[in-house]
Design an enzyme around this catalytic site. Sequence first.
Site, PDB file in Angstrom:
ATOM      1  N   HIS A 241     -38.208  43.698  75.246  1.00  9.25           N
ATOM      2  CA  HIS A 241     -36.947  43.516  74.750  1.00  9.25           C
ATOM      3  C   HIS A 241     -36.187  44.920  74.790  1.00  9.25           C
ATOM      4  CE1 HIS A 241     -33.684  41.856  72.024  1.00  9.25           C
ATOM      5  NE2 HIS A 241     -33.534  43.056  71.872  1.00  9.25           N
ATOM      6  N   GLU A 242     -36.743  45.881  74.356  1.00  9.87           N
ATOM      7  CA  GLU A 242     -36.217  47.301  74.495  1.00  9.87           C
ATOM      8  C   GLU A 242     -36.028  47.792  75.967  1.00  9.87           C
ATOM      9  OE1 GLU A 242     -34.287  48.030  71.936  1.00  9.87           O
ATOM     10  OE2 GLU A 242     -35.218  46.705  70.465  1.00  9.87           O
TER      11      GLU A 242
ATOM     12  N   HIS B 106     -33.127  46.198  77.455  1.00 14.13           N
ATOM     13  CA  HIS B 106     -31.890  47.285  77.329  1.00 14.13           C
ATOM     14  C   HIS B 106     -31.701  48.445  78.047  1.00 14.13           C
ATOM     15  CE1 HIS B 106     -30.036  45.067  73.935  1.00 14.13           C
ATOM     16  NE2 HIS B 106     -31.391  45.185  73.257  1.00 14.13           N
TER      17      HIS B 106
ATOM     18  N   HIS C 218     -31.221  47.782  81.672  1.00 11.88           N
ATOM     19  CA  HIS C 218     -29.867  47.533  81.785  1.00 11.88           C
ATOM     20  C   HIS C 218     -28.749  48.664  81.921  1.00 11.88           C
ATOM     21  CE1 HIS C 218     -26.352  44.806  80.349  1.00 11.88           C
ATOM     22  NE2 HIS C 218     -26.171  45.247  81.625  1.00 11.88           N
TER      23      HIS C 218
END
Length: 595
Positions: free
Chosen positions: A388-389, A392, A395
Amino acid sequence: MAQIKKRNEISQQDKWKVEKIYKNVESWEKDFEKLKSMTPKLSEYAGRLSKGEKLLEYFKLDEEISRLAGKLAIFAHMKSDEDTANPTFQVLRDKIYAYSAEIQSMEAFFIPEILSLKEGTIDKFIGDIPELNMYKFLLEEILKKKPHVLSVEQEELIASVSDCLNAPEKVYNMLSNADMTFPKIKDEKGESIELTDVNYSSFIRSKNRTVREEAFKALFNTYKKYKNTLAASLTSNIKSFVFISKTRKYKSSMECSLKPNDIPIEVYNNTVDTINNNLKSLHRYVSIKKKLLGLDEMHMYDLYVPLIDTVQEHIEYDEAVKTVKEGLKPLGKEYLDIFDEGIEDGWVDIYPNKGKRGGAYSTGDYDTMPYVLLNYDYKLTDVSTLAHEMGHSIHSYYSRKNQPYIYSDYSLFCAEVASTTNESLLMHYLIDNEKVEKRKLYLINQELEQIRTTVFRQVMFAEFEKITHESIESGTPLTGEDLCKIWRNLNKKYFGLDMVMDEEIDMEWSRIPHFYSDFYVYQYATGYAAAHSFANAILKNGESAVEAYKGFLKSGSSDYPINVLRKAGVDMTTPKPLEDTIKRFDELLDMLETV
């Protein structure tokens, strides 16, 4: 039980390389002094933006100041989070945060001055000075606000009463966090323990039905004692937002929330309608869960109990990295190379240490690497958190590499899409490759619960907001009884006939803090649906879908969020992304019945 390590006992290779930003406090202080010497120059441009050359100069100076301030702030907050008890870095953080507020006040003249320019002036500037073309979208965004920006005096008046307008949220926070106390209940061992809003989440998942029923009733009956106060607090908050939206000449409070990001109201309404049209899937979930739990009656307090106990395992961090990489393989070599770069170059601060901030997040700024804070605890959820992190952070990496500074960040509407796409790809990989029936069942249940809570539940919240805001806007007052009735009817509709509607659930609206951030929660559902659409397309269409997805990652805020997603193949103005998510939910239910 192993004692938690101090920061200096953690291996250097397991810490993020924050020294790549500043080697020491002295070099930070030197840049902070430089920032303080530059910032006052911003004020020199007040009243001088009617010349294109001056506007360009202002943009360049403002960027230089903002980038330096960003770099200083990132270092200070990262160092502070490494050890929250270290006063040196608390001071640095407080210094830069306080000075950032000063910078904002020095920039305050900019938007009103741009809006005061005669129509066509900006177009003329851009025509005369090609360098200003880069700022065209930013300036257009500002000019779109013109009908909703008030006179200087009115803006000052609204700013001066903002504290009063935010009072309902403060009252709610003080009541629910500081003043409200809950009774003692019996835990699984039969021992008496005081219930809190925090430990409630573990009790409501208890395998012991008596424990979860007692916790459920104790919690909501406590909230019920304050029903009238909590209703006054929430409706006052809604009235404050309705007042702002009317003052700023929006057609509705929903438009006031959505229009600044150019999100059509239809996106919100379609989200609610699409879920309403597919509630049979949630009803089926309740029915299957009731059957698998072996219950005669399914109560609201049975909803969170896992179908299978958490799989106990110890996953070393290196193994977690390998697993995440396997899950992200469909994203291709370039993406995985960036992932490797992050792992090897010191993006990640891996393990907990004494005084370290809890949880996990991704951070960084335009002139730094992306960084990830973890508190890795060897569980499967920690593997998912890493995916998940890093979603981020990658991105941010793509966005900063491909956009100028002013468009390098991404909107809130898009913020959770990349991180959730990574989680979705990882979950597909884990479920598809799991051979042990018990573990497979656990993983299926995990994804089902994620869709139930992130999509169905948040859209129910969004529908509650829509009903309450529209009632107050039309002049219909709402009491505590009214709010309980609205909430009860929504629960009946969403969970269906197999769910016994315990009367305590009527008060659940009163413990949702997000209702004090008007029309915010729907973005959890839209973000999840967009991520699922991307993951689906990547798994189905391969390279062409990966390229489209990377286009999204590279876009930053160079366009409105709906357009950024649409260009990459996900159209949030249509029901398709949500329908695809529900299709996945149905597939998982099929698996659950056949495992």
